[in-house]
Design a protein around this motif. Structure first.
Motif, mmCIF file in Angstrom:
data_model
loop_
_atom_site.group_PDB
_atom_site.id
_atom_site.type_symbol
_atom_site.label_atom_id
_atom_site.label_comp_id
_atom_site.label_asym_id
_atom_site.label_seq_id
_atom_site.Cartn_x
_atom_site.Cartn_y
_atom_site.Cartn_z
ATOM 1 N N ALA A 167 0.837 -1.202 0.000
ATOM 2 C CA ALA A 167 0.000 0.000 0.000
ATOM 3 C C ALA A 167 0.869 1.248 0.000
ATOM 4 N N LEU A 168 0.586 2.152 -0.904
ATOM 5 C CA LEU A 168 1.318 3.414 -0.984
ATOM 6 C C LEU A 168 1.051 4.270 0.246
ATOM 7 N N THR A 169 2.088 4.970 0.716
ATOM 8 C CA THR A 169 1.872 5.965 1.758
ATOM 9 C C THR A 169 1.230 7.196 1.133
ATOM 10 N N THR A 170 0.666 8.048 1.958
ATOM 11 C CA THR A 170 0.033 9.267 1.454
ATOM 12 C C THR A 170 1.042 10.130 0.710
ATOM 13 N N SER A 171 2.249 10.245 1.226
ATOM 14 C CA SER A 171 3.265 11.062 0.553
ATOM 15 C C SER A 171 3.675 10.437 -0.780
ATOM 16 N N GLU A 172 3.697 9.115 -0.856
ATOM 17 C CA GLU A 172 4.021 8.454 -2.124
ATOM 18 C C GLU A 172 2.931 8.682 -3.161
ATOM 19 N N VAL A 173 1.692 8.728 -2.733
ATOM 20 C CA VAL A 173 0.598 9.022 -3.659
ATOM 21 C C VAL A 173 0.788 10.409 -4.264
ATOM 22 N N LYS A 174 1.128 11.371 -3.425
ATOM 23 C CA LYS A 174 1.327 12.729 -3.912
ATOM 24 C C LYS A 174 2.528 12.801 -4.865
ATOM 25 N N GLU A 175 3.561 12.014 -4.595
ATOM 26 C CA GLU A 175 4.712 11.975 -5.491
ATOM 27 C C GLU A 175 4.324 11.372 -6.838
ATOM 28 N N LEU A 176 3.447 10.385 -6.849
ATOM 29 C CA LEU A 176 2.997 9.811 -8.112
ATOM 30 C C LEU A 176 2.212 10.818 -8.943
ATOM 31 N N VAL A 177 1.457 11.677 -8.296
ATOM 32 C CA VAL A 177 0.774 12.750 -9.033
ATOM 33 C C VAL A 177 1.804 13.590 -9.777
ATOM 34 N N ARG A 178 2.904 13.907 -9.112
ATOM 35 C CA ARG A 178 3.961 14.696 -9.755
ATOM 36 C C ARG A 178 4.609 13.914 -10.905
ATOM 37 N N LYS A 179 4.725 12.604 -10.746
ATOM 38 C CA LYS A 179 5.324 11.791 -11.810
ATOM 39 C C LYS A 179 4.422 11.741 -13.046
ATOM 40 N N PHE A 180 3.119 11.692 -12.850
ATOM 41 C CA PHE A 180 2.201 11.766 -13.992
ATOM 42 C C PHE A 180 2.387 13.093 -14.732
ATOM 43 N N GLU B 93 -7.132 10.461 3.049
ATOM 44 C CA GLU B 93 -7.959 11.290 2.170
ATOM 45 C C GLU B 93 -8.228 10.609 0.833
ATOM 46 N N TYR B 94 -7.296 9.752 0.376
ATOM 47 C CA TYR B 94 -7.463 9.082 -0.906
ATOM 48 C C TYR B 94 -8.368 7.857 -0.803
ATOM 49 N N GLY B 95 -8.713 7.474 0.397
ATOM 50 C CA GLY B 95 -9.709 6.435 0.608
ATOM 51 C C GLY B 95 -11.079 7.007 0.886
ATOM 52 N N ARG B 96 -11.101 8.152 1.553
ATOM 53 C CA ARG B 96 -12.388 8.795 1.851
ATOM 54 C C ARG B 96 -13.019 9.407 0.610
ATOM 55 N N ASP B 97 -12.168 9.849 -0.334
ATOM 56 C CA ASP B 97 -12.649 10.423 -1.591
ATOM 57 C C ASP B 97 -12.023 9.613 -2.725
ATOM 58 N N LEU B 98 -12.793 8.694 -3.303
ATOM 59 C CA LEU B 98 -12.244 7.759 -4.288
ATOM 60 C C LEU B 98 -11.810 8.445 -5.579
ATOM 61 N N ALA B 99 -12.342 9.605 -5.886
ATOM 62 C CA ALA B 99 -11.970 10.315 -7.111
ATOM 63 C C ALA B 99 -10.756 11.217 -6.929
ATOM 64 N N SER C 201 -11.934 2.556 -7.393
ATOM 65 C CA SER C 201 -12.762 1.370 -7.230
ATOM 66 C C SER C 201 -13.043 1.098 -5.751
ATOM 67 N N PRO C 202 -14.312 1.070 -5.331
ATOM 68 C CA PRO C 202 -14.615 0.793 -3.922
ATOM 69 C C PRO C 202 -14.153 -0.586 -3.461
ATOM 70 N N SER C 203 -14.042 -1.530 -4.383
ATOM 71 C CA SER C 203 -13.642 -2.888 -4.007
ATOM 72 C C SER C 203 -12.137 -3.049 -3.873
ATOM 73 N N ILE C 204 -11.356 -2.122 -4.446
ATOM 74 C CA ILE C 204 -9.903 -2.236 -4.439
ATOM 75 C C ILE C 204 -9.273 -1.256 -3.461
ATOM 76 N N ASN C 205 -9.827 -0.050 -3.388
ATOM 77 C CA ASN C 205 -9.287 0.999 -2.524
ATOM 78 C C ASN C 205 -9.890 0.871 -1.126
ATOM 79 N N ARG C 206 -9.062 0.431 -0.179
ATOM 80 C CA ARG C 206 -9.520 0.245 1.206
ATOM 81 C C ARG C 206 -8.743 1.142 2.169
ATOM 82 N N ARG C 207 -8.308 2.279 1.668
ATOM 83 C CA ARG C 207 -7.520 3.210 2.461
ATOM 84 C C ARG C 207 -8.390 3.956 3.469
ATOM 85 N N ASP C 208 -7.746 4.501 4.496
ATOM 86 C CA ASP C 208 -8.478 5.322 5.455
ATOM 87 C C ASP C 208 -7.973 6.760 5.486
#
Length: 339
Positions: free
Chosen positions: A132-145, A184-190, A175-182
């Motif tokens: 599972a990606l950390t929150t900071s890693e998710v934000k870094e992936l946004v920058r990579k895109f 901000e990226y789990g609370r708002d799937l989009a 995807s609600p079935s794949i994303n089980r985070r708690d």
């Protein structure tokens, strides 16, 4: 003139016809560095010679471990730009416009030692369990895109497509079935998709349209349906997506929900997204019969028609389709004797 052969305009993207070659992985980067080679050059330029209006280069990944396999394309380094620019420049000489699909495989990265994903849920028993990606890693992936999109623009693309379908990373987040985070990226799937869209738009020219590919429904038992993706697409449209490329499935081994793979089986999804959100759409899925493709356009179900497997079989599918519908076609001068 048929509708299939008619021009199409979206912001600064001007197409000579309504025919799209969708992204189809070639798994042909022999030295595993993500750089396209002569196979990719011939593959894409030949479809431009063959009359295709818009060619979308296959899934191209934002980091090495974001590839499905190590033979996939990448745009994680400026060293990748010249090889892409060579393909794009030559294809444009034949009247095609060129896009590229920017993506990350997430938990479907088959060659990554430890794949990453929103949550530690594997694609199937045959796949590695992702981290599972950390929150900071998710934000870094946004920058990579965004960095990959900037490189695509420098290489000369006419449009960019984000891969939010077929169970890859953006799809995994929404995807609600794949994303089980708690977080901000789990609370708002989009949220992840919205942040990627906004970051990518910042590095794109203002008149360049952004396309997003989505899976309209999931095939796994308990997967989401069209109502869920309509709300996602509304968020994505408002964040900056100009057109949706409407596919389905790919998120997990399919269950009883999977539709029959028959001609036009995904068109209804494209039609509903187009009319519910008032956005242009690309329809795809067994549309290789030119008369079926024409009927989809005539019914107002889609704005562009993507033809994948049939174009692997026939690089000149576009010329042959227009000839079948219009009774005549304008091939390259070198090939006129053949027509």
């Amino acid at each position: 003139m048929s509708l299939l052969s008619a021009p199409f305009q979206l912001k600064g993207l001007s197409l000579k016809n309504r025919i799209v070659m969708p992204p189809m992985c070639q798994y042909s980067v022999w030295n595993e560095d993500g750089i396209p080679n002569d196979w990719h050059f011939v593959h894409y330029v030949s479809r431009a010679v063959g009359g295709t209006g818009l060619i979308i280069i296959e899934m191209t990944d934002v980091e090495p471990d974001g590839r499905i396999t190590n033979r996939d394309l990448g745009l994680w380094s400026d060293e990748h730009i010249p090889a892409f620019a060579r393909i794009i420049s030559e294809a444009k000489k034949h009247g095609a416009k060129i896009g590229i699909q920017i993506a990350h495989a997430g938990r479907k990265a088959e060659d990554a030692e430890t794949p990453v994903a929103p949550s530690a849920v594997p694609f199937s028993q045959k796949f590695r369990t992702p981290r599972a990606l950390t929150t900071s890693e998710v934000k870094e992936l946004v920058r990579k895109f965004a960095a990959a999109a900037r490189r695509a623009v420098e290489a000369g693309v006419d449009t960019i497509e984000l891969h939010g379908a077929h169970g890859y990373l953006i799809h995994q987040f929404h995807s609600p079935s794949i994303n089980r985070r708690d977080d901000e990226y789990g609370r708002d799937l989009a949220l992840f998709g919205v942040e990627v869209i906004r970051a990518v738009k910042e590095v794109m020219p203002e008149d360049m349209p952004l396309i997003m590919r989505v899976s309209a429904v999931e095939y796994m038992d308990g997967g989401y349906g069209l109502d869920h993706v309509l709300e996602l697409c509304r968020r994505y449209r408002d964040a900056g997506v100009d057109m949706f490329h409407v596919s389905s499935g790919g998120e997990a081994p399919p269950g009883s929900r999977k539709p029959e793979d028959k001609p036009g089986y995904q068109v209804a999804f494209a039609r509903q997204i187009k009319h519910a959100l008032n956005v242009p759409v690309i329809a795809v899925g067994r549309l290789e019969d030119p008369h079926l493709a024409e009927s989809v356009l005539a019914a107002g179900d889609a704005d562009l028609i993507a033809v994948g497997r049939a174009m692997l079989k026939d690089p000149y599918w576009a010329l042959h389709a227009i000839e079948a519908l219009d009774g005549k076609v304008e091939p390259p001068v070198q090939y006129r004797r053949g027509f």
